[in-house]
Motif scaffolding. Structure first.
Motif, PDB file in Angstrom:
ATOM      1  N   LYS A  43     100.645  50.890  25.862  1.00  0.00           N
ATOM      2  CA  LYS A  43     102.065  50.534  25.914  1.00  0.00           C
ATOM      3  C   LYS A  43     102.470  50.339  27.370  1.00  0.00           C
ATOM      4  CE  LYS A  43     103.834  52.497  21.630  1.00  0.00           C
ATOM      5  NZ  LYS A  43     104.800  53.438  21.006  1.00  0.00           N
ATOM      6  N   ASN A  44     103.195  49.246  27.634  1.00  0.00           N
ATOM      7  CA  ASN A  44     103.657  48.994  28.992  1.00  0.00           C
ATOM      8  C   ASN A  44     104.871  49.872  29.303  1.00  0.00           C
ATOM      9  OD1 ASN A  44     105.974  47.766  27.898  1.00  0.00           O
ATOM     10  ND2 ASN A  44     105.110  45.709  28.047  1.00  0.00           N
ATOM     11  N   PRO A  45     105.376  49.850  30.540  1.00  0.00           N
ATOM     12  CA  PRO A  45     106.503  50.726  30.899  1.00  0.00           C
ATOM     13  C   PRO A  45     107.740  50.537  30.021  1.00  0.00           C
ATOM     14  CG  PRO A  45     105.464  49.884  32.871  1.00  0.00           C
ATOM     15  CD  PRO A  45     104.818  49.164  31.720  1.00  0.00           C
ATOM     16  N   ASN A  46     107.848  49.394  29.363  1.00  0.00           N
ATOM     17  CA  ASN A  46     108.989  49.145  28.468  1.00  0.00           C
ATOM     18  C   ASN A  46     108.737  49.636  27.050  1.00  0.00           C
ATOM     19  OD1 ASN A  46     110.490  47.855  30.514  1.00  0.00           O
ATOM     20  ND2 ASN A  46     109.408  45.924  30.147  1.00  0.00           N
ATOM     21  N   GLY A  47     107.563  50.260  26.844  1.00  0.00           N
ATOM     22  CA  GLY A  47     107.233  50.767  25.520  1.00  0.00           C
ATOM     23  C   GLY A  47     106.683  49.726  24.574  1.00  0.00           C
ATOM     24  N   GLN A  48     106.369  48.538  25.091  1.00  0.00           N
ATOM     25  CA  GLN A  48     105.836  47.463  24.256  1.00  0.00           C
ATOM     26  C   GLN A  48     104.310  47.504  24.244  1.00  0.00           C
ATOM     27  OE1 GLN A  48     107.705  44.362  26.568  1.00  0.00           O
ATOM     28  NE2 GLN A  48     109.256  44.020  24.987  1.00  0.00           N
TER      29      GLN A  48
END
Length: 262
Positions: A43-48
């Protein structure tokens, strides 16, 4: 090496949701993923959800004109979820091994991530039972590395400690609760050793090679009866390999060819 909804047509009067579905347009594939294995699935920092495996699966869905619906799962629960029809395929980077093939089927190879041991920088440890005797080695539950370590080392004085996800392995490794960890080399390089938390660690010894445990590479896991889905995914894979889509995704994450990595 991993987003909408719907239902797929039935096979043999509800035996499988993929019966006779030559046209995938508008249909949804529920893809199981363990997003704790960067740069393959995370997951990237945006939670995606992001990663090589995510992008490859999305490209395959695009070729089928289907939609990916991502279903997060712990690694040790992902095959049971597939067999219980909670998901339609395992889109994480799953090693194709003889033991797993007793229960599920796979697409053709999508990537190859050899297994290596990680230990503190300067450690004399190497990936042998003799070197690791009396030591604690962390592995992810349900992984091919766990199976190998328990079978080859666990009966010879090595304490194998299993964790629900790879992040937990690294957390205990960095604080000294583990002497080493065993995982895919690509994940270790990009997901730990290249990060601040991994600055005091390095690969220990050489790549482990054992087809019984580490198979012939990684693919998408499927139920054995979903033959048409497997064939269509293989066709889609051949297409993205030929048209440059695979190479573009590969270059986004790696500076080497993960398809044939050694």
């Amino acid at each position: 090496m991993k987003k909408t909804i719907a239902t797929l047509s039935l096979l043999l009067l509800t035996a499988s949701p993929f019966a006779g579905a030559a046209d995938w347009s508008g249909k949804v594939l529920r893809l199981g993923v363990d997003p704790t294995y960067p740069p393959l699935e995370y997951k990237n920092p945006n939670g995606q959800l992001a990663g090589f495996g995510i992008d490859i699966a999305e490209a395959l869905c695009a070729e089928l004109h289907a939609k990916c619906l991502w279903v997060e799962s712990s690694w040790d629960g992902i095959i049971p979820a597939l067999l219980a029809r909670k998901i339609d395929a395992i889109a994480s980077s799953m090693t194709i091994t003889p033991k797993r093939m007793e229960h599920i089927a796979f697409t053709n190879r999508i990537s190859n991530a050899p297994t290596r041991l990680v230990a503190r920088r300067g450690s004399p440890l190497i990936p042998t039972a003799e070197s690791l005797a009396g030591k604690r080695v962390g592995v992810e539950q349900g992984s091919s590395q766990e199976a190998y370590a328990k079978a080859e080392w666990g009966t010879k004085g090595v304490e194998i400690v299993s964790y629900q996800n790879q992040d937990q392995v690294y957390a205990d490794l960095t604080v000294g609760r583990l002497d080493a960890s065993l995982q895919g080399s690509i994940q270790a390089s990009y997901g730990f050793l290249d990060k601040p938390a991994g600055k005091d660690f390095e690969f220990a010894g050489t790549t482990l090679q054992d087809d019984k445990f580490f198979g012939v590479g990684d693919g998408i896991g499927l139920r054995k009866e979903d033959v048409e889905l497997r064939e269509d995914l293989n066709k889609a894979l051949a297409t993205i390999l030929a048209n440059g889509t695979y190479a573009r995704i590969n270059k986004k994450y790696f500076d080497f060819d993960i398809y044939g990595a050694q």
